[in-house]
Design a protein around this motif. Structure first.
Motif, PDB file in Angstrom:
ATOM      1  N   LEU A 115      -6.303   5.306  43.071  1.00 19.99           N
ATOM      2  CA  LEU A 115      -6.202   6.123  44.272  1.00 19.99           C
ATOM      3  C   LEU A 115      -4.742   6.231  44.707  1.00 19.99           C
ATOM      4  CD1 LEU A 115      -7.522   7.611  46.654  1.00 19.99           C
ATOM      5  CD2 LEU A 115      -7.687   5.436  47.811  1.00 19.99           C
ATOM      6  N   GLY A 116      -4.047   5.058  44.633  1.00 18.52           N
ATOM      7  CA  GLY A 116      -2.623   5.081  44.957  1.00 18.52           C
ATOM      8  C   GLY A 116      -1.894   6.090  44.090  1.00 18.52           C
ATOM      9  N   GLY A 117      -2.196   6.071  42.803  1.00 17.15           N
ATOM     10  CA  GLY A 117      -1.565   7.022  41.896  1.00 17.15           C
ATOM     11  C   GLY A 117      -1.891   8.455  42.279  1.00 17.15           C
ATOM     12  N   PHE A 118      -3.135   8.689  42.617  1.00 21.46           N
ATOM     13  CA  PHE A 118      -3.543  10.033  43.023  1.00 21.46           C
ATOM     14  C   PHE A 118      -2.751  10.493  44.237  1.00 21.46           C
ATOM     15  CE2 PHE A 118      -8.154   9.938  41.233  1.00 21.46           C
ATOM     16  CZ  PHE A 118      -7.635  10.070  39.961  1.00 21.46           C
ATOM     17  N   VAL A 119      -2.652   9.575  45.205  1.00 23.21           N
ATOM     18  CA  VAL A 119      -1.962   9.971  46.438  1.00 23.21           C
ATOM     19  C   VAL A 119      -0.503  10.293  46.126  1.00 23.21           C
ATOM     20  CG1 VAL A 119      -1.259   9.222  48.711  1.00 23.21           C
ATOM     21  CG2 VAL A 119      -3.527   8.676  47.888  1.00 23.21           C
ATOM     22  N   LEU A 120       0.096   9.476  45.271  1.00 20.05           N
ATOM     23  CA  LEU A 120       1.485   9.750  44.900  1.00 20.05           C
ATOM     24  C   LEU A 120       1.603  11.122  44.246  1.00 20.05           C
ATOM     25  CD1 LEU A 120       2.893   6.414  43.458  1.00 20.05           C
ATOM     26  CD2 LEU A 120       3.684   7.692  45.436  1.00 20.05           C
ATOM     27  N   LEU A 121       0.692  11.376  43.331  1.00 14.92           N
ATOM     28  CA  LEU A 121       0.728  12.674  42.653  1.00 14.92           C
ATOM     29  C   LEU A 121       0.559  13.799  43.660  1.00 14.92           C
ATOM     30  CD1 LEU A 121      -1.304  12.771  39.333  1.00 14.92           C
ATOM     31  CD2 LEU A 121       1.116  13.114  39.702  1.00 14.92           C
ATOM     32  N   ALA A 122      -0.394  13.590  44.564  1.00 13.81           N
ATOM     33  CA  ALA A 122      -0.659  14.639  45.535  1.00 13.81           C
ATOM     34  C   ALA A 122       0.561  14.883  46.412  1.00 13.81           C
ATOM     35  CB  ALA A 122      -1.856  14.253  46.401  1.00 13.81           C
ATOM     36  N   LEU A 123       1.271  13.807  46.725  1.00 18.15           N
ATOM     37  CA  LEU A 123       2.470  13.972  47.540  1.00 18.15           C
ATOM     38  C   LEU A 123       3.530  14.756  46.786  1.00 18.15           C
ATOM     39  CD1 LEU A 123       3.079  10.650  49.428  1.00 18.15           C
ATOM     40  CD2 LEU A 123       2.590  12.897  50.339  1.00 18.15           C
ATOM     41  N   MET A 124       3.646  14.457  45.489  1.00 21.95           N
ATOM     42  CA  MET A 124       4.659  15.161  44.706  1.00 21.95           C
ATOM     43  C   MET A 124       4.312  16.647  44.588  1.00 21.95           C
ATOM     44  SD  MET A 124       5.118  12.634  41.514  1.00 21.95           S
ATOM     45  CE  MET A 124       4.701  10.936  41.735  1.00 21.95           C
ATOM     46  N   GLY A 125       3.026  16.901  44.334  1.00 16.71           N
ATOM     47  CA  GLY A 125       2.654  18.289  44.063  1.00 16.71           C
ATOM     48  C   GLY A 125       2.067  18.999  45.266  1.00 16.71           C
ATOM     49  N   ASP A 126       1.866  18.247  46.352  1.00 13.06           N
ATOM     50  CA  ASP A 126       1.334  18.806  47.582  1.00 13.06           C
ATOM     51  C   ASP A 126      -0.041  19.442  47.381  1.00 13.06           C
ATOM     52  OD1 ASP A 126       1.496  19.122  50.266  1.00 13.06           O
ATOM     53  OD2 ASP A 126       2.263  21.170  50.135  1.00 13.06           O
ATOM     54  N   THR A 127      -0.844  18.870  46.531  1.00 14.12           N
ATOM     55  CA  THR A 127      -2.209  19.335  46.386  1.00 14.12           C
ATOM     56  C   THR A 127      -3.043  18.228  45.765  1.00 14.12           C
ATOM     57  OG1 THR A 127      -3.649  20.916  45.313  1.00 14.12           O
ATOM     58  CG2 THR A 127      -1.665  20.329  44.128  1.00 14.12           C
ATOM     59  N   PHE A 128      -4.336  18.281  46.049  1.00 12.77           N
ATOM     60  CA  PHE A 128      -5.218  17.315  45.411  1.00 12.77           C
ATOM     61  C   PHE A 128      -5.842  17.890  44.150  1.00 12.77           C
ATOM     62  CE2 PHE A 128      -5.677  15.218  49.698  1.00 12.77           C
ATOM     63  CZ  PHE A 128      -5.068  14.056  49.297  1.00 12.77           C
ATOM     64  N   SER A 129      -5.605  19.159  43.900  1.00  9.60           N
ATOM     65  CA  SER A 129      -6.268  19.795  42.772  1.00  9.60           C
ATOM     66  C   SER A 129      -5.555  19.470  41.463  1.00  9.60           C
ATOM     67  CB  SER A 129      -6.288  21.307  42.984  1.00  9.60           C
ATOM     68  OG  SER A 129      -6.559  21.938  41.771  1.00  9.60           O
ATOM     69  N   ILE A 130      -6.318  19.020  40.493  1.00  7.93           N
ATOM     70  CA  ILE A 130      -5.707  18.637  39.226  1.00  7.93           C
ATOM     71  C   ILE A 130      -5.161  19.867  38.512  1.00  7.93           C
ATOM     72  CG2 ILE A 130      -6.134  17.549  37.000  1.00  7.93           C
ATOM     73  CD1 ILE A 130      -8.367  15.978  38.371  1.00  7.93           C
ATOM     74  N   ARG A 131      -5.898  20.967  38.591  1.00  8.13           N
ATOM     75  CA  ARG A 131      -5.421  22.163  37.909  1.00  8.13           C
ATOM     76  C   ARG A 131      -4.075  22.599  38.452  1.00  8.13           C
ATOM     77  NH1 ARG A 131      -8.456  26.616  39.050  1.00  8.13           N
ATOM     78  NH2 ARG A 131      -8.954  25.532  40.969  1.00  8.13           N
ATOM     79  N   GLU A 132      -3.977  22.573  39.762  1.00 15.12           N
ATOM     80  CA  GLU A 132      -2.700  22.997  40.346  1.00 15.12           C
ATOM     81  C   GLU A 132      -1.583  22.043  39.968  1.00 15.12           C
ATOM     82  OE1 GLU A 132      -3.187  23.700  44.545  1.00 15.12           O
ATOM     83  OE2 GLU A 132      -5.018  24.846  44.168  1.00 15.12           O
ATOM     84  N   LEU A 133      -1.928  20.770  39.858  1.00 16.13           N
ATOM     85  CA  LEU A 133      -0.912  19.800  39.449  1.00 16.13           C
ATOM     86  C   LEU A 133      -0.455  20.069  38.023  1.00 16.13           C
ATOM     87  CD1 LEU A 133      -2.318  16.521  40.973  1.00 16.13           C
ATOM     88  CD2 LEU A 133      -0.189  17.643  41.577  1.00 16.13           C
ATOM     89  N   ILE A 134      -1.434  20.364  37.169  1.00 17.01           N
ATOM     90  CA  ILE A 134      -1.082  20.638  35.784  1.00 17.01           C
ATOM     91  C   ILE A 134      -0.142  21.843  35.718  1.00 17.01           C
ATOM     92  CG2 ILE A 134      -2.011  21.432  33.583  1.00 17.01           C
ATOM     93  CD1 ILE A 134      -4.491  19.732  34.162  1.00 17.01           C
ATOM     94  N   ALA A 135      -0.418  22.795  36.602  1.00 20.29           N
ATOM     95  CA  ALA A 135       0.405  23.997  36.592  1.00 20.29           C
ATOM     96  C   ALA A 135       1.864  23.690  36.917  1.00 20.29           C
ATOM     97  CB  ALA A 135      -0.161  25.019  37.573  1.00 20.29           C
ATOM     98  N   GLN A 136       2.064  22.644  37.736  1.00 23.17           N
ATOM     99  CA  GLN A 136       3.457  22.343  38.081  1.00 23.17           C
ATOM    100  C   GLN A 136       3.926  21.046  37.438  1.00 23.17           C
ATOM    101  OE1 GLN A 136       3.872  21.173  42.218  1.00 23.17           O
ATOM    102  NE2 GLN A 136       1.761  21.755  42.585  1.00 23.17           N
ATOM    103  N   ALA A 137       3.371  20.751  36.270  1.00 23.37           N
ATOM    104  CA  ALA A 137       3.672  19.488  35.610  1.00 23.37           C
ATOM    105  C   ALA A 137       5.171  19.225  35.422  1.00 23.37           C
ATOM    106  CB  ALA A 137       2.939  19.425  34.271  1.00 23.37           C
ATOM    107  N   PRO A 138       5.965  20.177  34.962  1.00 24.09           N
ATOM    108  CA  PRO A 138       7.385  19.869  34.709  1.00 24.09           C
ATOM    109  C   PRO A 138       8.117  19.396  35.967  1.00 24.09           C
ATOM    110  CG  PRO A 138       6.785  21.972  33.739  1.00 24.09           C
ATOM    111  CD  PRO A 138       5.624  21.550  34.572  1.00 24.09           C
ATOM    112  N   GLU A 139       7.788  20.012  37.111  1.00 23.49           N
ATOM    113  CA  GLU A 139       8.464  19.584  38.341  1.00 23.49           C
ATOM    114  C   GLU A 139       8.071  18.153  38.695  1.00 23.49           C
ATOM    115  OE1 GLU A 139       6.556  23.142  39.449  1.00 23.49           O
ATOM    116  OE2 GLU A 139       7.719  23.218  37.594  1.00 23.49           O
TER     117      GLU A 139
END
Lengths: 122, 93, 496, 140, 113, 802
Positions: free
Chosen positions: F177-201
């Motif tokens: 969950l901690g990892g998820f929250v960190l990811l969400a903070l970086m990508g500003d979304t909880f959606s995995i697809r959207e995160l994948i879309a901005q993977a390089p950033e």
């Protein structure tokens, strides 16, 4: 007028102080409780009454403020102080505080023994 | 006048110190109570003198109060010394 | 000007007074108490809606303008907490009908409860630092009443610590208020906030902030001031314990939150970091205790300490997300602690012991109890979609945002300790071979104990699943915590 | 051991009234000079205590048959009621009302709802003090 | 004077804490008494002693001392009176039931495991 | 909408289970349950045409929109594959359980509630695109697994296993969950697809690696990777259908799913590749090696599952390398991910059947101890056949599907050495070697499992039950699975087109965008190459080692029992968090009030004084201080003497009188400082307090001389000094820094005009701050009630309590 009043005030307060100091010395120097209680209840009462009278006069004569509370206080002290001293000594005696070895007369002792006998308490 | 009053106050306070010695020394509780009672008296004097000094009549209420309390206190102490208890439930027993 | 916000304080107060008459008439006492609580809940709910629509409400008592008289301020933070308090008390009182005992009911148990929530609600609502002290004293005095009521041996032994600590903390509270008064010359919290903002962060204010933290920390049971809590809370009967566990430490937490968000924001790098460190240590200390004992009461009691740490961690982040999380978690913890203590009470009732090692196999005889306990336990640990989850999530998110990466991960990891400690109760008490059972269990009494407990657990589930409905309110609360000017503006404009 | 305390009891009776009136005086004076409901209440209580010390609980209870718990509750109700009056007139809670009147004997005096509030304080203080002392005294 | 009073209050607190850390319950209660004295004096000190007249309106006087700390102290005094009374009675009841007033014997409850 | 609802269908169905169980006693509850997975499986099958074209379907149901949390059903190749596995195997398992669990003796409704709950949870995990709901279902799988393992809750081992699995998987989940929250903070979304879309950033973020590690911890704990695998063997206490379902086919694959799902994001990182591939390989070896040691049938299977999961994991890790390789679509790396998915399917089939067989053996013979078993071949021919198929497939022997995926696995491992980035050129050679060794052990335990149970002399007479072939119904499910095992071997490319390729493009969007681009054709025979030689080597050496098993099995005893991970777990959960914490806690929670207070106030004053000096806040000025008079000094001396007397008095009455003296002195101070109201009040209060003290004294014991150790005496003095010092120092500083003038002027100005009073203090009390007073008397009132209640009510004499 003010000077006269001041003199009066000073006189009463000084007298009161003397009594107070005397009773304090008494409390320090006298040998046993009963004598000390005596000093405390009589002399200091007189002292405090004098001082209060002085204070009363000060406010009345100089400040033109007639304060009945002080008078009431004086009256109150006059009633209660001796009673308090009396009760205290008496209780102490019953509780078994020994009088000074130089005591000449002890009227309470036979009386208490008589009462104990009456109420069958050892 | 003021100097006289200050001197008086100091004397009363010194008296109290002397009485405090009696409280500390004892030897019996009764002695302490008597000394305390006298401290109460000295306090009354002190309050009276102080109100002359600060020239305010508002402290005079304290005088009577002190007198009352000192009396009640003395009675309570004496009862305590006599019976070990202040309040008796029913004295007629 | 809106006297309405006083009603959640004054109604319990008034009913408490009425209950001082007719001491021995139990049914009168019960009905009046429930009636009073019910009325207050209505008022508090209306208040929440009102605050949500119109912003913070104030009333300047005695018509004296803000810094001079006492101002009561009901912003979203306090309105929510007031409502939660009242709802919980309602359930606890209901639960208490069966378990508190007729004797206690005849000796001011109900006035005690009503006065304690008067104090708690007052403390939540007041906008004056000295008045906060007075309300603290009201709730403490009422808590003294409740903790010793009954005069069992343990009730006379353990509260001594509790009372002593509180006497000390009150004394320190008073002198801290005096220090603050000396420096900023005012007592109204809003005014203090403005004055502190004016005077350009002198060190002495930081010292006073730390003093406040420690004084409130004593009530909130933070490290290293929590020592009194475990044994003192083991003394009173269960309904009282539930009341204490749910409310009392939370008032301390609230006070820290209020002071640290409203006016001690001048030196965040020092004060809030200290708060952060203390909150982490609190969690550790609570965890040690929660794992150490096999006594059901103690386990839950130590969990209070852990929760306090978690909430304060959220407060220490000082950003809107974490503050929102802290608010959500605070309310969650109040509900779930009350529910857990009530459940524990039933477990103790049916087994006749508090020792976990003697229990076992209750799943066969009391399955419903087991399920509700499990739900409450998982909720406490923050398992989604139960009530603790979103709060903890936001706290952690806020922690990450504030850059406290490792401590936030630590918060997450602490959940596992919470889970272990409460699941242990489940495994030992409900699973395994049949343990001891109380022979004298009456089915009817069990049911009457169980119904309010069950409803409260359902409320907690609802709070978790339906978080979305509470979000607008929590947003308001977080906003006002994050931006004190909303609060001060409302107060200083004189409550028109 | 039972000892007759004639002196004490006689004095106590007189002094009781002195103290009591003094208490009333202090209570009324409170708004303008030092004093007030709190001190007044305590002084009243000490007057009753004096009686209890001088006599005994039972006697005093028969002279003053008051349920002190009720006294506390009434005091609180009075205080709350006074404070609450304002709520019904649309003013903030606790707004007091007063005015200056020219009364026949007393001259220019202010009549003040704060005095009623203070009376509540007075009753509570008397009630509490006496409850404490009486319950301890009754305890065997 | 305020400086000296600060020391006096510190001294009172010190004595109070020393008593509170003792074993006898009575000493502890006496300690809390000293504690509240210290606290009250401290509030007064913090309000500063400026001003020449008591805060009671008198004609021709304007230089009153700060009344607010006094009001606070009054409230605090009353509260600490209530608490002290309660604490005393608790001590008395505890001694009745438990036959000791020694804090080291009054522990316990940690015998749970 | 209905698509999202489908996730919850099992959960909703679960609500009716008690009804079916209690009201319809004559029919096994399982039959009702069976409808659910069959329905869902056929429902999801309708999506196959869509996903096999590389498309995806998404449906959403908002939960907490203000935080962006919603229930999402996102069906692409990967999640659909999993969904069908979950529902398909689920149906078989339910069918099996109908015959496995006794209708009358068991609490069936509980069992099926847990099972259905699990099914929902698992569907949720694989279909959620929103990380928070993914986490929600993730924890729900842990909980339902906990309940299922503890199904026979009166067994100590069940409780132990249940707790263990829950602790480890939930702990992992929390960190995830901690990892998820960190990811969400970086990508500003909880959606995995959207995160994948901005993977390089995302990769540029400092916390990227931390998020990666946290998420991996979640995946590893769930998928029983080293060193977290220890819960899986203990989870075998669950009823066998559960083991077959959760602990081989589905739940443990959630971690695999997670790794696969996040590969598009994390493949950029070297750490990811090393960790996933390395830990996977280590687990593969470790599991296979220790499987041979086991004597419990299910224990062997558990370790084999651990090992196989490691295999899949390492393949995913290796597959991620493709991200870094130019033209990876044409190199051997492409096989890795493909093989992972392929093996995942194969593993579900053969391991499911094996578990069911183990259950049958247990059911029919009454024991699972391999040392007691043997020679069942003739009695249970069908079971034996199924077991043989499953084991051979597991061992990688043709003509079973395991052979195909094992070959591809070896291919992929061999390809690593070619890769010269991230030190793989140096260490990469270890991969095929370890893989090969592990495969040897896999071969051994596969044979061990099947032959020890079914061949040999055996000791049939001494078994708890007299064994016979299982009833038909119980055999249906394993037989179906066995048919699949064989079937897949013959038609692998259909499976690949329908399931594997769509899944692969979901895992490697950086490589392929359409299933047809995945240029892999599965064939059983692809010429003599290194892989084939390795396989033959495995068979040969494995067979030899199996025959000599009894000779070298002793080496397992060489491992000290104390150093195992299980022991570490036991130590943490029972020793450390029970006994050690107890000892630690009782070392300071002594119940000694004085100690607590000493600690608390020591810390209190230390923190405050520390702050005072570290913030440079200590400052004294004599400016503005009022003058000192002689009488004041004398009063102070009186006060000090009184205090000292109070502290050191030997008798209680002295102490109390001295306290009274102090109180009176304080009231004198109030007079001096012009506070008549205070003086009045203080005097009365003092007197009443003294009276109360005396009242209570009557009953309290006399002062004892305080005997205590010098150390404590010193500490006590030190703490009290510190507190005194703190108060003084802060008071001095606070007094010297009056930054803002007091609000008091207002009261002086308005007291007569607005409040109608003269005594400012009293007017403040009843008017300006009357609210304080109202509650101050309330405090008194409560104190009165409390004292009354405390004295009058004495329950201790009755001993009654809740």
């Amino acid at each position: 007028m003010t000077i006269l009043a001041n003199i009066l005030v000073v006189f009463f307060i000084a007298a009161g102080l003397v009594f107070i100091v005397v009773s304090a010395i008494g409390l320090l120097r006298l040998p046993d409780l009963y004598t000390r209680a005596h000093a405390a209840s009589k002399s200091s009462t007189l002292g405090v009454m004098c001082i209060l009278l002085g204070v009363f006069l000060h406010f009345w004569l100089i400040r033109d403020h007639f304060n009945p509370t002080i008078l009431l206080g004086i009256l109150f002290l006059f009633i209660t102080s001796p009673v308090g001293g009396h009760i205290m000594s008496r209780s102490s005696y019953i509780a078994g505080v020994k009088p000074w070895s130089g005591t000449v007369r002890d009227d309470l002792k036979p009386e208490i023994e008589r009462m104990k006998k009456e109420q069958k308490i050892k | 006048m003021t100097y006289f009053l200050w001197a008086a106050i100091v004397i009363v306070v010194l008296t109290m110190v002397a009485l405090l010695y009696r409280i500390v020394k004892g030897p019996t509780p009764s002695d302490r109570v008597v000394a305390l009672d006298t401290i109460g008296v000295a306090l009354i004097c002190l309050v009276g003198l102080l109100s002359v000094v600060v020239d305010s009549s508002f402290f005079l209420e304290i005088i009577l109060l002190l007198a009352i309390l000192s009396f009640v206190g003395t009675i309570a102490f004496s009862k305590f010394i006599e019976k070990g208890d202040i309040i008796t439930r029913d004295d007629s027993r | 000007m809106n006297n309405f916000l006083l009603l959640p304080i004054l109604i319990p107060f008034f009913f408490g007074m009425i209950l001082m008459f007719g001491q021995k008439k139990i049914s009168y006492q019960r009905i009046t108490t429930l009636l009073g609580l019910f009325l207050s809940i209505l008022c508090a709910a209306a208040l929440v809606m009102n605050v949500h629509e119109n912003g913070p409400q104030t009333v300047t008592l005695g018509s004296w303008p803000a810094p001079f008289g006492i101002t009561m301020v009901s912003d979203m933070v306090s309105a929510i907490l007031v409502l939660t308090t009242l709802v919980l008390t309602f359930f606890i009182v209901w639960y208490g009908f069966e378990s508190i005992g007729k004797e206690r009911e005849q000796f001011f148990y109900y006035p005690g409860v009503l006065f304690i929530i008067t104090g708690v609600n007052g403390a939540f609502t007041t906008g004056d630092i000295f008045n906060l002290f007075v309300f603290f004293e009201v709730l403490l005095m009422a808590s003294y009443l409740l903790i010793v009521l009954g005069g069992e041996k343990v009730q006379l032994r353990e509260p001594i610590k509790y009372i002593l600590i509180n006497v000390l903390s009150s004394a320190f509270f008073v002198i801290t208020v005096a220090f603050l008064y000396s420096v900023v010359g005012t007592l109204s919290m809003a005014d203090i906030s403005l004055k502190i903002a004016e005077v350009n962060q002198p060190g002495i204010l930081t010292v006073i902030a730390v003093l406040f933290l420690l004084v409130f920390g004593m009530k909130a049971a933070i490290f290293p001031l929590y020592f009194w809590l475990p044994s003192a809370y083991s003394a009173p009967p269960i309904p009282v314990l539930a009341l204490f566990g749910a409310l009392l430490t939370k008032v301390g937490v609230y006070a820290i939150t209020r002071t640290y968000t409203l006016f001690f924001t001048h030196d965040i790098s020092f004060t809030h970091n200290l708060l952060l460190v203390l909150s982490i240590l609190t969690i550790i200390a609570g965890s040690i205790g929660a794992l150490a004992y096999f006594d059901v009461k103690q386990i839950i009691i130590y969990n209070i300490v852990i929760a306090v740490g978690v909430i304060l961690f959220g407060v220490a982040q000082m950003n809107e997300v974490a503050l929102k999380g802290a608010m959500l978690y605070l309310v969650h913890d109040m509900i779930i602690k009350a529910a857990l203590f009530m459940l524990i009470g039933i477990i103790i009732y049916v087994t006749g012991t508090t020792n976990l090692r003697k229990m076992g196999g209750l799943m066969k005889t009391y399955p419903a109890l087991g399920w509700f306990y499990l739900i409450a336990a998982l909720g406490l640990a923050g398992v989604p979609p139960l009530s603790g989850f979103i709060g903890k999530l936001l706290i952690v998110q806020g922690g990450f945002e504030a850059g406290n990466i490792w401590s936030s991960i630590f918060i997450l990891a602490s959940s596992i300790v919470v889970l272990l400690s409460v699941i242990r109760i489940f495994i030992y008490a409900f699973w395994g071979q049949q343990g001891v059972l109380n022979e004298a269990v009456q089915k009817a009494k069990y049911n009457r104990l169980f119904v309010p407990t069950m409803i409260l657990v359902v409320v907690s589930i609802f709070y978790g699943v339906g978080t979305e409905w509470f979000m607008p309110f929590m947003d308001d609360a977080a906003k006002i915590l994050n931006d004190p000017s909303i609060y001060t503006d409302e107060v200083m404009k004189g409550g028109e | 051991m039972k000892i007759n305390n004639v002196i004490l009891q006689f004095t106590a009776k007189i002094v009781f009234f002195m103290i009591f009136f003094y208490a009333v005086h202090i209570f009324f004076a409170g708004h303008y000079t030092p004093g007030g409901g709190f001190v007044g209440g305590l002084v009243t209580a000490s007057a009753i205590v004096l009686l209890i010390i001088a006599f005994d609980l039972k006697t005093v209870q028969s002279i003053l048959p008051i349920n002190y718990i009720y006294l506390i509750a009434s005091g609180l109700l009075l205080a709350l009621g006074t404070a609450g009056i304002a709520m019904f007139t649309g003013k903030p809670f606790f707004t007091h009302f007063f005015d200056y009147f020219n009364l026949p004997i007393l001259g220019k005096t202010s009549l003040h709802t704060a005095a009623l509030f203070d009376l509540g304080v007075y009753l509570v203080v008397v009630g509490v003090t006496m409850t404490i002392i009486q319950t301890i005294g009754e305890d065997e | 004077m305020e400086i000296i009073m600060a020391f006096v209050c510190g001294f009172l607190f010190m004595a109070a804490i020393y008593l509170i850390l003792s074993r006898s319950l009575l000493r502890i209660i006496i300690g809390t008494g000293l504690l509240s004295h210290g606290a009250h004096l401290l509030i007064l000190t913090m309000g500063s002693f400026k001003g020449s007249a008591p805060p009671v309106l008198t004609e021709g006087v304007t230089d009153f001392v700060d009344p607010l700390p006094q009001a606070l102290i009054l409230t605090a005094i009353v509260i600490s009176f209530g608490v002290t009374a309660f604490f005393l009675v608790l001590a008395y009841r505890a001694y009745q039931e438990l036959k000791t007033d020694d804090m080291t014997e009054l522990k316990g409850s940690d015998d749970i495991e | 909408m209905f698509q999202v609802l489908c996730i919850f269908i099992p959960l909703i169905a679960a609500l009716f289970m008690p009804f079916f169980f209690k009201k319809v006693r004559s029919i096994h509850t399982g039959w009702f349950v069976l409808v659910v997975p069959i329905f869902l499986a056929s429902y999801y099958a309708t999506f196959i045409p869509i996903t096999s074209k590389g498309d995806s379907v998404i449906a959403q149901l908002h939960w907490i929109p203000s935080l962006g949390i919603s229930f999402v059903s996102y069906l692409d190749g990967l999640s659909l594959l999993f969904s069908i596995l979950i529902t398909g195997i689920g149906a078989l398992v339910v069918l099996y359980s109908i015959f496995y669990l006794n209708r009358t003796k068991e609490q069936l409704h509980n069992f099926y509630i847990y099972l259905l709950m699990f099914m929902s949870a698992m569907l949720g995990v694989v279909q959620s695109d929103n990380m928070m709901t993914l986490y929600l279902f993730w924890e729900l799988t842990s909980i339902s697994s906990f309940l299922l393992i503890g199904y026979w809750f009166n067994r100590d081992k069940s409780r132990f296993g249940a707790l263990k699995s829950m602790m480890i998987t939930v702990a992992g989940g929390m960190l995830m969950l901690g990892g998820f929250v960190l990811l969400a903070l970086m990508g500003d979304t909880f959606s995995i697809r959207e995160l994948i879309a901005q993977a390089p950033e995302l990769a540029a973020n400092d916390l990227f690696v931390l998020a990666l590690i946290l998420i991996l911890l979640g995946a590893f704990t769930k998928s029983a990777q080293f060193p977290f695998y220890i819960w899986l063997p203990d989870a075998m206490e669950a009823p066998t259908p559960v083991s077959a379902y959760l602990h081989s086919a589905t739940m443990v694959k959630a971690g695999i799913y997670l790794v696969a799902r996040f590969t598009p994001i994390f493949a950029q990182s070297e750490v990811w590749i090393w960790l996933v591939a390395g830990i996977g390989l280590l687990t593969l070896f470790w599991g296979s090696f220790f499987a041979v040691k086991q004597t419990d049938l299910k224990g062997i299977l558990a370790f084999s599952t651990v090992s196989q999961l490691g295999l899949i994991m390492s393949l995913l890790g290796v597959g991620a390398i493709a991200f870094h390789v130019e033209g990876a679509a044409d190199s051997a790396f492409k096989y890795a991910t493909f093989a992972a998915i392929f093996h995942l399917i194969n593993h579900a089939t053969f391991k499911g059947s094996l578990f069911m067989i183990a259950g049958i053996v247990d059911h029919e013979t009454g024991t699972r101890d391999i040392r007691k078993l043997g020679g069942l071949m003739s009695i249970m021919p069908v079971s034996f056949t199924v077991a043989l198929i499953g084991s051979f497939s597991m061992a990688g022997i043709p003509p079973f599907n395991g052979f195909l995926s094992k070959e591809m696995f070896l291919t992929a491992m061999l390809s690593i050495a070619e890769f010269d980035l991230f030190n793989f050129a140096t260490w990469g050679i270890l991969f095929p070697i370890i893989a090969w060794i592990a495969s040897v052990f896999t071969f051994i335990y596969s044979l061990y499992f099947v032959f020890r149970t079914f061949t040999g002399k055996g000791n049939i007479a001494q078994l708890p039950h007299k064994p016979h072939e299982a009833p038909m119904g119980m055999l249906i499910s394993p037989v179906i699975l066995a048919v699949l095992v064989v079937g897949i071997f013959f038609i692998p490319n259909i499976v690949a087109d329908l399931f594997i390729k769509p899944a692969v493009i979901a895992i490697q969007p950086f490589l392929y965008t359409h299933p047809e681009q995945v240029d892999i054709h599965i064939s059983a025979w692809h010429g003599v190459n290194t892989e084939l030689l390795m396989t033959l080597g495995i068979f040969a050496i494995g067979f030899v080692l199996f025959l000599t098993l009894s000779k070298w099995q002793k080496i397992y005893n060489a491992f000290p029992a104390k150093l195992t991970l299980n022991n570490l777990y036991d130590f943490i959960i029972y020793e450390l968090s029970g006994n050690w914490m107890y000892r630690l806690s009782s070392s300071y929670m002594t119940g000694s009030n004085r100690r607590y207070l000493g600690l608390m106030f020591g810390a209190f004053s230390l923190i405050v004084i520390g702050t005072l000096f570290s913030k440079d806040a200590f400052y004294v000025t004599f400016e503005g201080a009022s003058p000192v008079h002689l009488h004041q000094v004398i009063l102070i001396i009186v006060l000090v003497i009184g205090t000292i007397t109070t502290v050191f008095a030997k008798s209680r009455i002295t102490s109390i009188v001295a306290l009274g003296a102090v109180g009176y002195t304080v009231s004198l101070f109030f007079v001096l400082f012009k506070a008549p109201d205070l003086a009045l009040t203080q005097l009365v209060i003092e007197t009443i307090s003294v009276a109360l003290f005396l009242l209570a004294f009557y009953h309290l014991p006399k002062f004892k001389k305080e005997q205590e150790r010098n150390r404590f005496k010193f500490g006590r003095a030190l703490v009290s000094f510190a507190v005194g010092a703190m108060v003084t120092l802060v008071a001095l500083s606070a007094h010297s820094q009056k930054l803002v003038p007091s609000i008091a002027e207002y009261y002086k100005e308005t007291v007569y005009s607005l409040a109608g009073g003269g005594n400012i203090v009293n007017v403040i009390l009843v008017d300006y701050r009357g609210f304080d007073t109202l509650f101050e008397i309330t405090v008194l009132a409560i104190a009165g009630m409390a004292i009354y209640g405390m004295i009058k009510l004495r329950l201790s004499r009755k001993g009654g309590k809740l």
